[in-house]
Design a protein around this motif. Structure first.
Motif, short mmCIF file in Angstrom:
data_model
loop_
_atom_site.label_atom_id
_atom_site.label_comp_id
_atom_site.label_asym_id
_atom_site.label_seq_id
_atom_site.Cartn_x
_atom_site.Cartn_y
_atom_site.Cartn_z
N LYS A 434 31.72 40.97 27.85
CA LYS A 434 31.02 42.11 28.61
C LYS A 434 31.81 42.89 29.46
O LYS A 434 31.39 43.37 30.26
N ARG A 435 33.25 42.81 29.32
CA ARG A 435 34.05 43.44 30.21
C ARG A 435 33.78 44.90 30.07
O ARG A 435 33.91 45.55 31.23
N ASP A 436 33.83 45.30 28.90
CA ASP A 436 33.86 46.99 28.56
C ASP A 436 32.20 47.43 28.93
O ASP A 436 32.08 48.45 29.41
N GLU A 437 31.16 46.40 28.97
CA GLU A 437 30.03 46.87 29.43
C GLU A 437 29.69 47.03 30.87
O GLU A 437 29.17 47.77 31.35
N LEU A 438 30.58 45.95 31.40
CA LEU A 438 30.62 46.15 32.90
C LEU A 438 31.17 47.50 33.50
O LEU A 438 30.60 48.26 34.49
N ALA A 439 32.22 47.76 33.05
CA ALA A 439 32.87 49.08 33.15
C ALA A 439 31.92 50.38 32.87
O ALA A 439 32.04 51.37 33.65
N LEU A 447 33.45 48.68 41.09
CA LEU A 447 34.36 48.56 40.17
C LEU A 447 35.68 48.82 40.84
O LEU A 447 36.79 48.06 40.52
N ASP A 448 35.94 49.80 41.46
CA ASP A 448 37.06 49.89 42.17
C ASP A 448 37.52 49.10 43.08
O ASP A 448 38.64 48.65 43.24
N LEU A 449 36.49 48.65 43.79
CA LEU A 449 37.02 47.36 44.90
C LEU A 449 37.03 45.99 44.29
O LEU A 449 38.05 45.46 44.71
N MET A 450 36.48 45.89 43.02
CA MET A 450 37.01 44.49 42.17
C MET A 450 38.35 44.74 41.79
O MET A 450 39.19 43.60 41.95
N LYS A 451 38.64 45.83 41.42
CA LYS A 451 40.16 45.94 40.71
C LYS A 451 41.14 46.06 42.19
O LYS A 451 42.16 45.38 41.95
N THR A 452 40.54 46.40 43.03
CA THR A 452 41.63 46.30 44.28
C THR A 452 41.94 44.97 44.80
O THR A 452 42.82 44.55 45.33
N LEU A 453 40.73 44.08 44.77
CA LEU A 453 40.71 42.57 45.28
C LEU A 453 41.57 42.02 43.86
O LEU A 453 42.51 41.17 44.58
N LYS A 454 41.53 42.13 42.80
CA LYS A 454 42.39 41.59 41.96
C LYS A 454 43.88 41.97 42.25
O LYS A 454 44.72 41.00 42.16
N ARG A 455 44.09 42.99 42.29
CA ARG A 455 45.73 43.48 42.37
C ARG A 455 46.15 42.88 43.82
O ARG A 455 47.33 42.49 43.84
N ALA A 456 45.08 42.48 44.85
CA ALA A 456 45.74 42.26 45.99
C ALA A 456 46.01 40.80 46.08
O ALA A 456 46.97 40.03 46.33
N ASN A 464 44.22 34.40 34.62
CA ASN A 464 42.95 34.79 33.47
C ASN A 464 43.07 36.19 33.52
O ASN A 464 42.03 37.02 33.48
N PRO A 465 43.99 36.84 32.87
CA PRO A 465 44.26 38.21 32.81
C PRO A 465 43.44 38.79 31.69
O PRO A 465 43.11 38.19 30.84
N GLY A 466 42.86 40.07 31.89
CA GLY A 466 42.03 40.61 30.87
C GLY A 466 40.54 40.46 30.91
O GLY A 466 39.66 40.70 30.25
N LYS A 467 40.01 39.45 31.71
CA LYS A 467 38.66 39.10 32.13
C LYS A 467 38.05 40.01 33.10
O LYS A 467 38.71 40.03 34.12
N VAL A 468 36.95 39.90 33.06
CA VAL A 468 36.23 40.56 34.13
C VAL A 468 36.28 42.07 34.27
O VAL A 468 35.54 42.98 33.89
#
Length: 485
Positions: A434-439, A447-456, A464-468
Motif C-alpha cells: 500500500k506504499r503507493d496508495e498511501l502517497a 506525508l512530508d512529516l512522515m518522511k522528515t521523521l524517517k530521515r531524522a 526496512n527501507p522502501g516500506k511505508v
C-alpha cells in the motif's frame, strides 16, 4: 557495503554464532516469502540475535557497512512489510522471554519475539487477560503486532495495540538502545516517543521489548449469532446494543451471506447457526469479570427488543463454552476459506462507524457494476468501522486475469473510502503493498512529516527501507512472487 558480503557476515557470525547467521538459500527461503505468497524478496542472510544487546550490535554493524536490516517476527504480516529487497533479515524470534508479570500493576514486560498466544496464556495464569486477539495469534509475535499497530476482534472494548502498550525498548538506526520500559499510566515528560515506533513497521527503530497492559479476566461471557435484513439493520443493532450493554459488549463482527455460505461449504465441522438465510449476520460477544451478572438475561432482553422493532430477523445465543467456540469458529474460519473460492482481492479499510453500512452498500454496488459476477465478501469489525472489503473472483473467470485487476479495484474501493474520510489501512499496515496508495491518499503535509521523521531517525535509510514511505533511491514497491530482486 563492506569489501565483500562474507566479511560483513563473518563479523556477525563471530558475535552471534554461525548457526544464527543463515546464508544458504534453502535456510532463508521461508523468511523471503510473505504470508499471502504474493511477493518474495532477496537477502544476504537471515540474522537471529538472541537479546537486545545483540540486536544493537547487528544494527551498529549494518550502519557501519550501510547494509539494510529488515526486522521480522512471525512473518504473518499481510502487506509485505517484512519482505527484504537486499541486506539482511533481522529475525527477532529468539527474543522470546517474558521478563515480568505484575498482576497488581496489571502489566507484563515481554520481548518482541514472544508469540501472542504465549502472552495470552501467561496473563491467564494470573487471572488476567491480554486482550489483543488475531487469527494468527498462534504464530504472530508481539513485536510485529506493535510495529503494525494490530487490531483484531476486541478493539471495540480494549482498543488497538497502541492502546495496550505502556512502554517500549527500541534499538535505533545507529545501534543505540532507547529504554522506555516504564509501567506508568501517566508520564507527561515531553514527547511520547513510544508512539513514534508503534505502527512504524520497523522503519524508525526496532522494537525489542514492551510493557503491555493487562485487564481483569472475564468470568462469564455469552456469544450470539444474529440474522439481519441488511448492513444497515446490523448497524442499528450495534447502536442499540452499545446503548443497553455498554462496556459489556466486547465484540461485534459482521458477515454477509456469501461469507457464511463459503464457511459452511469449506470449514470442517462448521454448523449452520440459524435455520434460514439472511442478507447480513452479526456475531457478538458480551463479557464481564463479575460472575454474578446474568449476561444471558441481559442479552436476551436486548435481542428481544430488537426482534420486536424489526431490527433483527433471527438469533441464537450460545448456552455453553463449546457453543461459544462453535459460533466464533464461523467467523474465525472465514479468512482461510476465501482462498478456496478462487482469487481474492483484499482491502483492509475503515470509515466512521456511522458510515460503515453506507460504505458496504456503495462499494459493493460499484464493484459489482465494474465486474459482473464478482462476489463481495465484506466482513469484519463493525463496531470500530474496520471492514475487510475482499472481492472474490467470478466463478467463470481465471484467477490470474482477476488478480491482474487489483489496481483497478483499489481505485474504486479506496476512492469511496477517501470520500467518506476513512483510511485505506485500518489494522494491517502499509508495508510494500500500500506504499503507493498511501502517497495518493495521505494528506501531503502528513506525508512530508512522515518522511522528515524517517530521515531524522534513520538518515542512512537502513531500517526496512522502501516500506511505508518512499524516499529517493528506494526500490519499486513490490517484487512479484517467483522473481528474485
Amino acid at each position: 557495503m563492506p569489501e565483500t558480503p562474507s566479511d560483513f557476515l563473518g563479523v556477525l557470525s563471530a558475535r552471534l554464532g554461525e548457526k544464527h547467521v543463515i546464508a544458504d538459500p534453502a535456510g532463508m527461503e521461508s523468511y523471503l516469502v510473505e504470508e499471502r505468497k504474493l511477493y518474495r524478496g532477496n537477502a544476504l542472510a537471515v540474522v537471529r540475535p538472541g537479546n537486545t544487546e545483540e540486536v544493537a550490535f547487528v544494527v551498529q554493524e549494518c550502519a557501519k557497512a550501510k547494509v539494510a536490516a529488515v526486522p521480522q517476527g512471525g512473518n504473518t504480516g499481510l502487506v509485505g512489510g517484512g519482505v527484504p529487497h537486499t541486506g539482511i533479515v533481522l529475525s527477532l524470534a529468539r527474543l522470546d522471554r517474558i521478563r515480568e508479570v505484575n498482576p497488581f500493576n496489571a502489566t507484563m514486560i515481554v520481548e518482541a519475539g514472544c508469540i501472542l498466544k504465549t502472552i495470552q496464556d501467561a496473563a491467564e495464569k494470573v487471572d488476567c487477560i491480554f486482550p489483543l486477539s488475531l487469527a494468527s495469534e498462534g504464530s504472530c509475535r508481539i513485536g510485529g503486532n506493535i510495529s503494525t499497530n494490530a487490531g483484531g476482534v476486541n478493539v471495540l472494548r480494549y482498543g488497538n495495540t497502541r492502546e495496550l502498550v505502556l512502554g517500549l525498548e527500541v534499538v535505533l538506526a545507529d545501534g543505540r538502545i532507547w529504554n522506555g520500559l516504564k509501567s506508568l499510566r501517566k508520564d507527561n515528560t515531553g514527547y511520547d516517543l513510544k508512539n513514534l515506533f508503534i505502527g512504524s513497521e520497523g522503519t524508525l527503530g526496532i522494537v525489542t521489548a514492551a510493557v503491555l497492559k493487562l485487564f481483569p479476566r472475564p468470568k462469564t461471557r455469552v456469544v450470539a449469532f444474529i440474522g439481519c435484513a441488511s448492513p444497515h439493520a446490523a448497524l442499528d443493532l450495534f447502536e442499540g446494543l452499545r446503548q443497553t450493554l455498554g462496556d459489556a459488549l466486547t465484540a461485534f463482527e459482521f458477515m454477509p451471506r456469501f461469507a457464511l455460505d463459503i464457511v459452511l461449504r469449506h470449514a470442517p465441522g462448521a454448523v449452520r447457526p440459524l435455520s434460514g438465510d439472511h442478507a447480513a449476520y452479526a456475531l457478538i460477544e458480551v463479557a464481564s469479570p463479575d460472575p454474578e451478572i446474568d449476561l444471558r438475561a441481559l442479552l436476551e432482553k436486548a435481542l428481544g427488543s430488537a426482534f420486536e422493532n424489526g431490527t433483527i430477523e433471527d438469533a441464537t445465543i450460545a448456552a455453553s463454552e463449546a457453543q461459544n467456540a462453535a459460533l466464533w469458529y464461523l467467523r474465525e474460519s472465514l479468512s482461510d476459506v476465501q482462498g478456496l473460492e478462487g482469487g481474492s482481492i483484499k482491502h483492509d479499510v475503515s470509515v466512521p462507524v456511522s458510515d460503515v453500512a453506507d460504505f458496504i452498500v456503495t462499494a459493493s454496488r460499484a464493484c459489482e457494476e465494474a465486474l459482473p459476477g464478482i462476489r463481495v465478501c465484506a466482513f469484519g469489525h463493525f463496531g470500530d468501522g474496520n471492514i475487510h472489503f475482499n472481492l472474490t473472483q467470478p466463478i467463470d473467470m481465471e484467477k490470474p486475469l482477476f488478480l491482474a485487476q487489483w489496481g483497478r479495484f483499489n481505485r474504486i474501493v479506496h476512492d469511496i473510502v477517501h470520500a467518506m474520510n476513512g483510511s485505506i489501512s485500518a489494522e494491517h499496515g502499509i508495508g510494500l503493498i500500500k506504499r503507493d496508495e498511501l502517497a495518493r491518499y495521505k494528506d501531503p503535509v502528513a506525508l512530508d512529516l512522515m518522511k522528515t521523521l524517517k530521515r531524522a531517525l534513520d538518515p542512512q535509510n537502513i531500517l526496512n527501507p522502501g516500506k511505508v514511505v518512499a524516499l529517493e533511491g528506494d526500490l519499486p514497491p513490490a517484487l512479484p512472487m517467483g522473481k528474485k530482486g
